[in-house]
Design a protein around this motif. Structure first.
Motif, PDB file in Angstrom:
ATOM      1  N   UNK A 118      -1.279  22.683  35.565  1.00 57.38           N
ATOM      2  CA  UNK A 118      -1.820  21.249  35.702  1.00 57.38           C
ATOM      3  C   UNK A 118      -2.842  21.529  36.646  1.00 57.38           C
ATOM      4  N   UNK A 119      -3.910  20.412  36.494  1.00 58.80           N
ATOM      5  CA  UNK A 119      -5.063  20.657  37.198  1.00 58.80           C
ATOM      6  C   UNK A 119      -5.388  19.183  37.806  1.00 58.80           C
ATOM      7  N   UNK A 131      -9.245  12.998  37.814  1.00 56.32           N
ATOM      8  CA  UNK A 131      -8.507  13.057  36.593  1.00 56.32           C
ATOM      9  C   UNK A 131      -7.576  14.329  36.734  1.00 56.32           C
ATOM     10  N   UNK A 132      -6.036  14.090  36.511  1.00 56.32           N
ATOM     11  CA  UNK A 132      -5.309  14.945  36.522  1.00 56.32           C
ATOM     12  C   UNK A 132      -5.001  15.376  34.791  1.00 56.32           C
ATOM     13  N   UNK A 133      -4.312  16.477  34.615  1.00 57.51           N
ATOM     14  CA  UNK A 133      -3.333  16.729  33.392  1.00 57.51           C
ATOM     15  C   UNK A 133      -3.113  18.156  33.237  1.00 57.51           C
ATOM     16  N   UNK A 137      -7.285  22.439  27.240  1.00 57.06           N
ATOM     17  CA  UNK A 137      -8.683  22.619  27.216  1.00 57.06           C
ATOM     18  C   UNK A 137      -9.344  22.159  28.510  1.00 57.06           C
ATOM     19  N   UNK A 138      -8.427  21.326  29.260  1.00 61.95           N
ATOM     20  CA  UNK A 138      -8.849  20.767  30.540  1.00 61.95           C
ATOM     21  C   UNK A 138      -8.701  21.814  31.648  1.00 61.95           C
ATOM     22  N   UNK A 139      -7.380  22.531  31.293  1.00 61.19           N
ATOM     23  CA  UNK A 139      -7.214  23.715  32.419  1.00 61.19           C
ATOM     24  C   UNK A 139      -8.227  25.022  32.192  1.00 61.19           C
ATOM     25  N   UNK A 140      -8.430  25.222  31.068  1.00 58.44           N
ATOM     26  CA  UNK A 140      -9.443  26.267  30.741  1.00 58.44           C
ATOM     27  C   UNK A 140     -10.668  25.996  31.313  1.00 58.44           C
TER      28      UNK A 140
END
Length: 165
Positions: A118-119, A131-133, A137-140
């Motif tokens: 999670x980020x 933003x969180x999620x 792709x967001x984490x990478x």
């Protein structure tokens, strides 16, 4: 790999929402045994790191095989505002890497939490919007950005103790 964390995904706005997300992320990391955390901010001024609940979560999370990386422009605010965290950091120095990006413009430094699961990315630290999620792709992308700061744009900083001769 643990199940997806019970943390929200999507946009957030406001200091209280941001601080609660930080608290919740640390509690989730402890509960689910996340192996690695990266926390990045220019100063950690408005993070709840010195709160009893945050330090208790970190204490539950910390053990052999875990790794916490902190990246900041400077650590004066951490020392000034987060005494409990500073004391905890001394005890767990062997699992903590602190990097100082002192030459950077503080506005260029991401304000973020990265984990393998999670980020949180605060795009507008002044208004505490972000933003969180859990999306891969967001984490990478966030991990790559933070590693760039660790490997090329910072140096060791914030020693657990200052030893003199």
């Amino acid at each position: 790999m643990p199940a997806a964390p019970q943390l929200p995904g999507g946009r957030f706005e406001g200091r209280e929402a941001f601080q609660q997300l930080v608290r919740d992320a640390l509690a989730c990391a402890a509960r689910e045994g996340w192996p690695e955390l990266m926390l990045c901010d220019a100063s950690f001024h408005d993070w709840p790191l010195g709160e009893r609940a945050a330090v208790e979560s970190l204490q539950q999370w910390a053990r052999s095989g875990r790794r916490l990386t902190l990246i900041a422009a400077g650590y004066d605010e951490v020392v000034r505002r987060h005494a409990r965290f500073v004391q905890w950091r001394v005890r767990w120095d062997h699992i903590i890497v602190c990097r100082r990006a002192g030459a950077a413009d503080p506005q260029d430094l991401p304000s973020a939490i990265w984990s393998p699961h999670w980020v949180l990315h605060r795009h507008d630290p002044l208004r505490c919007r972000g933003v969180t999620g859990t999306e891969p792709e967001r984490r990478i992308l966030l991990r790559e950005s933070l590693l760039e700061w660790v490997e090329r744009k910072s140096s060791p900083g914030f020693p657990a103790s200052t030893l003199g001769l």
